[in-house]
Structures are given as structure tokens and as C-alpha cells.
Design a protein around this motif. Structure first.
Motif, PDB file in Angstrom:
ATOM      1  N   LYS A 281      39.854   3.274  82.610  1.00 24.36           N
ATOM      2  CA  LYS A 281      39.056   5.153  83.271  1.00 24.36           C
ATOM      3  C   LYS A 281      38.446   4.045  84.465  1.00 24.36           C
ATOM      4  N   TRP A 282      37.536   3.722  84.325  1.00 23.77           N
ATOM      5  CA  TRP A 282      36.124   2.966  85.234  1.00 23.77           C
ATOM      6  C   TRP A 282      36.563   2.684  86.163  1.00 23.77           C
ATOM      7  N   ILE A 283      37.660   1.870  86.852  1.00 20.88           N
ATOM      8  CA  ILE A 283      38.344   1.200  87.149  1.00 20.88           C
ATOM      9  C   ILE A 283      38.789   3.110  88.184  1.00 20.88           C
ATOM     10  N   LEU A 284      39.702   3.617  87.247  1.00 23.08           N
ATOM     11  CA  LEU A 284      39.981   4.716  87.854  1.00 23.08           C
ATOM     12  C   LEU A 284      39.154   6.372  88.364  1.00 23.08           C
ATOM     13  N   ASP A 285      37.870   5.891  87.793  1.00 20.15           N
ATOM     14  CA  ASP A 285      36.976   6.937  88.892  1.00 20.15           C
ATOM     15  C   ASP A 285      35.918   6.108  89.615  1.00 20.15           C
ATOM     16  N   ASP A 286      36.541   5.183  90.102  1.00 20.72           N
ATOM     17  CA  ASP A 286      35.829   4.381  91.315  1.00 20.72           C
ATOM     18  C   ASP A 286      36.607   4.789  92.897  1.00 20.72           C
ATOM     19  N   ASN A 287      35.598   5.374  92.873  1.00 23.01           N
ATOM     20  CA  ASN A 287      36.120   6.176  94.169  1.00 23.01           C
ATOM     21  C   ASN A 287      36.295   5.352  95.670  1.00 23.01           C
ATOM     22  N   SER A 288      35.081   4.275  95.492  1.00 23.19           N
ATOM     23  CA  SER A 288      35.508   3.191  96.553  1.00 23.19           C
ATOM     24  C   SER A 288      36.975   2.114  96.714  1.00 23.19           C
ATOM     25  N   SER A 289      37.544   2.192  95.671  1.00 30.08           N
ATOM     26  CA  SER A 289      39.003   1.462  95.270  1.00 30.08           C
ATOM     27  C   SER A 289      40.288   2.800  95.260  1.00 30.08           C
ATOM     28  N   ASN A 301      54.418   1.280  87.667  1.00 30.73           N
ATOM     29  CA  ASN A 301      53.776   2.573  86.423  1.00 30.73           C
ATOM     30  C   ASN A 301      51.950   1.990  86.494  1.00 30.73           C
ATOM     31  N   LEU A 302      51.632   2.466  86.473  1.00 31.94           N
ATOM     32  CA  LEU A 302      49.574   3.132  86.147  1.00 31.94           C
ATOM     33  C   LEU A 302      49.461   2.693  85.152  1.00 31.94           C
ATOM     34  N   ILE A 303      48.879   2.711  83.747  1.00 31.27           N
ATOM     35  CA  ILE A 303      48.891   4.024  82.576  1.00 31.27           C
ATOM     36  C   ILE A 303      47.031   3.355  82.562  1.00 31.27           C
ATOM     37  N   ASN A 304      46.394   3.696  81.506  1.00 31.77           N
ATOM     38  CA  ASN A 304      44.562   3.013  81.137  1.00 31.77           C
ATOM     39  C   ASN A 304      44.583   3.747  80.101  1.00 31.77           C
ATOM     40  N   SER A 305      43.096   3.056  79.971  1.00 32.53           N
ATOM     41  CA  SER A 305      42.405   3.321  78.644  1.00 32.53           C
ATOM     42  C   SER A 305      41.461   4.671  78.743  1.00 32.53           C
ATOM     43  N   SER A 306      41.309   5.320  77.864  1.00 31.71           N
ATOM     44  CA  SER A 306      40.403   6.443  78.283  1.00 31.71           C
ATOM     45  C   SER A 306      39.240   5.938  77.644  1.00 31.71           C
ATOM     46  N   ILE A 307      38.588   5.072  76.996  1.00 25.27           N
ATOM     47  CA  ILE A 307      37.515   4.125  76.575  1.00 25.27           C
ATOM     48  C   ILE A 307      36.534   4.707  77.143  1.00 25.27           C
ATOM     49  N   SER A 308      35.602   5.166  76.595  1.00 19.10           N
ATOM     50  CA  SER A 308      34.277   5.930  77.392  1.00 19.10           C
ATOM     51  C   SER A 308      33.620   5.376  76.946  1.00 19.10           C
ATOM     52  N   PHE A 309      31.670   5.039  77.519  1.00 20.62           N
ATOM     53  CA  PHE A 309      30.673   4.807  76.561  1.00 20.62           C
ATOM     54  C   PHE A 309      30.129   5.738  77.099  1.00 20.62           C
ATOM     55  N   LYS A 310      29.943   6.748  76.900  1.00 20.46           N
ATOM     56  CA  LYS A 310      28.624   8.175  77.546  1.00 20.46           C
ATOM     57  C   LYS A 310      28.036   8.427  76.288  1.00 20.46           C
ATOM     58  N   ASP A 311      28.835   9.077  75.340  1.00 19.78           N
ATOM     59  CA  ASP A 311      27.617   8.771  73.936  1.00 19.78           C
ATOM     60  C   ASP A 311      27.642   7.996  73.092  1.00 19.78           C
ATOM     61  N   THR A 312      27.570   5.968  73.655  1.00 18.88           N
ATOM     62  CA  THR A 312      27.394   5.301  73.000  1.00 18.88           C
ATOM     63  C   THR A 312      25.363   5.224  72.754  1.00 18.88           C
ATOM     64  N   TYR A 320      28.754   0.477  81.594  1.00 19.19           N
ATOM     65  CA  TYR A 320      29.748   0.744  82.355  1.00 19.19           C
ATOM     66  C   TYR A 320      30.003   2.023  82.439  1.00 19.19           C
ATOM     67  N   GLU A 321      29.804   2.912  81.964  1.00 17.53           N
ATOM     68  CA  GLU A 321      29.890   4.112  82.720  1.00 17.53           C
ATOM     69  C   GLU A 321      29.432   4.177  84.117  1.00 17.53           C
ATOM     70  N   ASP A 322      28.495   3.938  84.388  1.00 20.04           N
ATOM     71  CA  ASP A 322      27.789   4.001  86.047  1.00 20.04           C
ATOM     72  C   ASP A 322      28.953   3.307  87.215  1.00 20.04           C
ATOM     73  N   GLY A 323      29.449   2.326  86.197  1.00 18.19           N
ATOM     74  CA  GLY A 323      31.004   1.816  86.821  1.00 18.19           C
ATOM     75  C   GLY A 323      30.411   0.336  87.798  1.00 18.19           C
ATOM     76  N   LEU A 324      29.358  -0.524  87.289  1.00 20.18           N
ATOM     77  CA  LEU A 324      29.199  -1.329  88.125  1.00 20.18           C
ATOM     78  C   LEU A 324      30.380  -2.310  88.179  1.00 20.18           C
ATOM     79  N   VAL A 325      30.398  -2.874  86.385  1.00 21.00           N
ATOM     80  CA  VAL A 325      31.458  -3.669  86.279  1.00 21.00           C
ATOM     81  C   VAL A 325      32.170  -2.596  85.458  1.00 21.00           C
TER      82      VAL A 325
END
Lengths: 361, 361
Positions: A281-289, A301-312, A320-325
């Protein structure tokens, strides 16, 4: 092609918040086949250019991260380093996410070495390559043909009707070489980065210099994929391309931009059938790519995981939600597949446990 | 255990001609699972003792045969030598039979290196071993524990519900080291040979000297399998043992005496469940070896291929009926399985074609 219904039409002009609503992953077409997950490690001198990659801020990190990632997947602990690879900002390698996923699914797993400076302290398949040179040199990957051939052989020999191939990578500087290859093939693209501020200008300069020193124009190698790898790529791109060509069956390229480059190479080699990309998900959220536009242009075809760490509760994961790695070590494919198999909650628990056990060591 | 009905009771006191009437092979219990065939190559200095092995008559042959065998299975041609390994008597390597079988079946295949003097010019998995010493030295396999661990890891990582493991080997001098290990474990056994006159006296002398120099009595290592490998074995025995322990599922040890030694080691390690041995008809016809009695004593099922070359036009194949070269490179398992899958006639045709194409090169 593995289709996910009308997702391609949803992709045009998508808004960031829509990512969570899209059809995230679709391994249904794989009809119960089991994954064969292969991690290919390698190095490129390009990864040591100052400011290019997070790992590059500590040159030893570029050398030790790939073997350490392979060891972590095999052993639950690294052998080449203490702890696990962590960026100077304190972000743990996506190998943690990949390992957690592997713990929950039934898969064959092997690590392959396409050309690393430091050999993994673990049994890997040697693809006969050598570390890649800085792409500003005329030739970047001297053993391109050898790696392609050996990888194709392994892909072929691991083929089975009951399985599909999932490919991951670990190589520092790999998004720059991916960018170089895409430019040589004529794609107008942006690439993601492991650094907080994507060093776009620097990458652009490096790639332009690389094209110039290899005496090629952008798009000149549109019909010469092997040469594009040789001049502007890295050993891992050669390996991933070869493995996919050799494997008789479905292939999931588990990653981001680098897998976009592999897809472009496969397209030139007319080997894109039954191949898709699965990323985070983080790759797709990245506006610079612009991976979605790239894959759309290539026709994969491009599919993606929905895993997010916003609640960890764990900072080292929430970052990871900051989109660095954002990706790596096959995380985009393994998270996706594991989530489908065991459900998001169980997967998140496993990731947190894996991460927590690291902190205790 | 993979049972073949009442064959064990038929085995006692069998006559040579009865071999053809026994239940030859029974992969039925494997319920449609696909094979994962792994060839492990290696070397032992023991193979260079004059008069011990056919390959030993030309020392380079002991070094080049294992990698050449691996290359032949991957490429249909060797890269380390011209042609294929052939004994001084003109008998082609059983890799020819194995390759023909592989051509006809669906299987994953990889070659592993447990410690060879000459690396294969092909992608192999390095098990972190080193060539074995002459067993008359105190320690024969310095890296026993490392090889066992790495092999166990690979066996585990390749495990899949849909597959069973089939293991083959290529190492010159391997029957002598197998004999050494069996003696250390306390088995009263005879072993086969690749030479026309089985050099039993010489092997006996070498093994007795080996036991003495390692300061162990026959049977003293009855409960110490790892030490038995270390003192009296070779790197390949360590690998085969580790692979079997790690693999979750059925394992077919494809070979003769050497696999008998592996079975004895597995028994000591309480890891004999779901393991059987599949060998060639020629091994069972050999009166100077007693594999059936050995497997009966160990308590492991022994099945065999019925493939015979008595009717072939090719001298280089018919000579197998003389019992000079009888097994190797997984032939006993691959022939058996291929015959069950495609039938004897088709298999014989493929073997003859494979052999004939060699003669033309």
C-alpha cells in the motif's frame, strides 16, 4: 495476465484514499496453487553513491543488508550482522514483514545470489553473476547473459503445475538502476526511494550520466532488453527477468519500481504472459512515484496488499506509514498472499510478534 | 514407511531370478505427489585410493565426474568435460539414465554441492561443506555439522504438501565411506563397487585402518550418527541425511549402498519415518553386496526399478547387465518412477535416444 476485474479502469486518476477501496489482491486465479518464493540478493556500486539510498549512508549497510535479509528469512535471525538491517532513521528492513508472512503460509523458499559483495551465511543458489558497477560506467552488469541464462535454468527447474512463482529482491540502489533501465527502454517514469526526500534530482543526474557514458539515448534500447540491463541495470534485474522467463506458470513479481522495470524488460522479451506485480500500500501511496501509470503503460496487472500499521503500538512499524521504507524483500507479494490466506488480524499479530522478538534480542 | 505389501517376506532368501517377479516399485502411496529431485555432489579423498573405485583409476575423473553429472542433468551436456563421464572400461555414467528419466517426468530439480573439489559449471546450492578426507585420517568430514544444518534447512524450505523428495548422489569412493559408516554404526555388511572385481579386501583394509586411526571400534558409534559421518563418512552422506531430516513429507533415497548408510544414520537419528530406498535391478543382482539384508535389518523399505538392457542394441548400455556400474546419480529412483509414469518401453526408448545423441556429439 492475472485479472482483477475492473480495477484497471478504477486506476485512472485515483485519489490516495481510494487505494484502500480498490480490489487489493487477487490470488484467486491461482486456483489453490502454492507459492514458490525466491529472494534474489545482489549489489550495485550505484547504491554507494552518496545520497542515493538510505542504506548508502552507511556503505557497509549496502553490502550487508542483502545477505542479512536472506539470513533473516531462513533463520529468524541474521548471521552477517547483529539484529536486522535498519536504516539510519531507525526503520527495520521489510524482511521482518516478509518473514512474518512466510511464517503463516505454506511455501517453498530459497535465496539466490545474483552478485553480492558479501556472501550470505546461508545456503543460496549462485547465479554466476558479480556485483554491478555504478551505472555511470559504460557497462554496469558484466555478466548479464550468464545471470539471465542461469536464472532461466533455475526458473525452469523449479517449475511445477502445483505452484506459482513469487519473486522478491534485496539490493541497495535498485530503484536507481530500475529507473536507468526504464529510461533506456523509453518509459517516461518517476521512481520511489528509501529516503525521506526522494532524491529525484540526483537520480536523474546519475541516470542521464549513465546513458551518456554508455552512449545511448533515452528509449534507444526499446528493443534491446538485455543490453538495457547490461548498460543501466543491476545483477538482480537480470536474475528476476531470467527466473520469470524460465518458469512455466504464473509469476508474481513482489515489489515496486524494480518490479516495474522487470515487467518492462519482460515485455520487450515477449514474456509477460501470466505475470503480475504485487506491491505494498505504501508504494501506491507514494506521490513521487507512478507505478500504476507505469504498469498500465506496460500492460501488466498491479495488485497490492492492504496492510497498514496506522493502529500498531510499535513505532518501528508505524513509521512505514510515513512512506520512508515502503517495499522490499518481497513484502508486497508476501503480505498480500498471507493476508488472503490467514486474514489481516492474524498477519498483523504475527508481524508485531516478529518485530517484538527482535527488540528483545 | 512406504509399504509394498508382503514384499519384505518375499525378500528372505530370494534367488536372483526372483528379482524380476517381485513388486518392483510402488509410488502409489505417494498419491499423485510430484517428485522434487535433488542431486548432491561431492568428493572424498578416499575415492583416490588406488584400486578403490573405477573413477579412481583416473584421479581427475573422481574430481570431474560429480560436477559433470550435475551439468548433464541440467544441460543435456557436460561443461566441465567433453562428452560424459565414462569409466576406463567404457561404461557411461548413470547420469544418462537419470537424465532420460527426468525428460519424461514432471519434477523440480536442483543440484547441491556438499563439498566438491571442482565446482559445477551450473547453479548449485552450496551446503557450506568441503571435500572429505581419506577415512584413514582421524577426521574425514570436518564440516559435518555445518552440512547437516544447511541441508536440513534446504530440506525444510523445499517442503510442500504436493511433493515428495527424491535424493540422488554423485561422489567417487562413496561406497567405501558408506561401508565405513555402517561398520562404525555396527552393521555387519558387504558393499557393492564400480569395479569388475569388487575390491572387498582393499575396502575392508581401508575401513579397518580408518576405524583404528579414529580410535573407534566397530559398532562403537551405534548411537552417534553425526560422529560416524565425521570419522568415517563423506560430505554427501551428511547432506543426504540432513535433507531427509529437514523435509516434511515422504523421501525416496535413490541409490544403493550409500543410501543404505543414509538409512542407518537416519535410524540412529530416529528420522526414518516416511523414507524408503529405490535402487536399480543391477544393485540387487550383485551377489557381493547385501542391500536387501541391510535394509531389512535397518527396517526400511527397499523398492527397485526393473529396467534392464538385455535387449538393447547399444553396447554402452548393455554393459550395465554385467553389473560393473550399477547405480548412481539417482538412477534407481528416477528409472523406477519414470517407468511407473510412462511405461518401460517409452523409458527404454528415451534412454537409448539420450545415449545415442551422446555418441553423435
Amino acid at each position: 495476465m492475472i485479472y482483477i476485474g475492473s480495477s484497471l479502469s478504477i486506476n485512472i486518476g485515483y485519489k490516495k484514499e481510494e487505494v484502500s477501496k480498490m480490489s487489493k489482491h487477487d490470488f484467486n486465479d491461482l486456483s489453490g496453487k502454492k507459492p514458490i518464493f525466491l529472494l534474489t540478493i545482489g549489489n550495485t556500486e550505484t547504491g554507494k553513491i552518496e545520497g542515493i539510498t538510505a542504506a548508502g549512508e552507511e556503505p557497509e549497510l549496502t553490502d550487508l543488508t542483502p545477505p542479512a535479509d536472506a539470513e533473516f528469512l531462513y533463520y529468524d535471525k541474521c548471521r552477517s550482522i547483529e539484529g536486522v538491517p535498519i536504516t539510519p532513521d531507525g526503520i527495520p528492513t521489510p524482511a521482518v514483514l516478509s518473514k512474518a508472512s512466510l511464517n503463516l503460509i505454506e511455501t517453498q523458499f530459497l535465496a539466490l545470489d545474483a552478485g553480492s559483495n558479501v556472501k550470505a551465511k546461508a545456503p543460496t543458489i549462485d547465479l554466476g553473476g558479480s556485483p554491478g558497477k555504478d551505472i555511470r560506467k559504460p557497462i554496469a552488469v558484466e555478466k548479464t547473459e550468464e545471470i539471465l541464462k542461469n536464472a532461466q535454468l533455475i526458473g525452469r527447474e523449479l517449475s511445477t503445475d502445483d505452484g506459482f512463482l513469487m519473486l522478491g529482491e534485496s539490493i541497495a540502489g535498485g530503484t536507481t538502476t530500475a529507473y536507468g533501465v526504464l529510461k533506456a527502454l523509453g518509459y517516461d517514469t518517476k521512481v520511489s526511494s528509501s529516503l525521506p526526500q526522494n532524491p529525484i534530482d540526483l537520480k536523474e543526474k546519475v541516470v542521464q550520466k549513465g546513458l551518456k557514458n554508455s552512449d545511448i539515448e533515452e528509449g534507444e534500447l526499446k528493443n534491446e532488453a538485455t543490453k538495457a540491463i547490461k548498460m543501466m541495470g543491476d545483477p538482480v534485474l537480470a536474475a528476476l527477468t531470467g527466473l520469470t522467463i524460465g518458469f512455466k506458470g504464473d509469476v508474481v513479481l513482489a515489489g515496486g519500481t524494480q518490479m516495474g522495470a522487470v515487467a518492462a524488460l519482460l515485455k520487450e522479451k515477449d514474456a509477460l504472459d501470466s505475470v503480475c506485480i504485487s506491491t505494498t500500500k505504501w508504494i501506491l501511496d507514494d506521490n513521487s512515484s507512478n507505478l500504476r501509470e507505469l504498469t498500465s503503460e506496460i500492460g501488466i496487472n498491479l495488485i497490492n496488499s492492504s496492510i497498514s500499521f496506522k493502529d500498531t503500538d510499535f513505532d518501528g512499524l508505524r513509521v512505514y506509514e510515513d512512506g520512508l521504507v515502503k517495499e522490499g524483500v518481497g513484502a508486497g507479494g508476501l503480505l498480500n498472499y498471507a493476508e488472503e490466506k490467514v486474514g489481516k488480524n492474524r498477519l498483523l499479530d504475527e508481524i508485531e510478534e516478529t518485530y517484538e522478538s527482535l527488540r528483545k534480542k
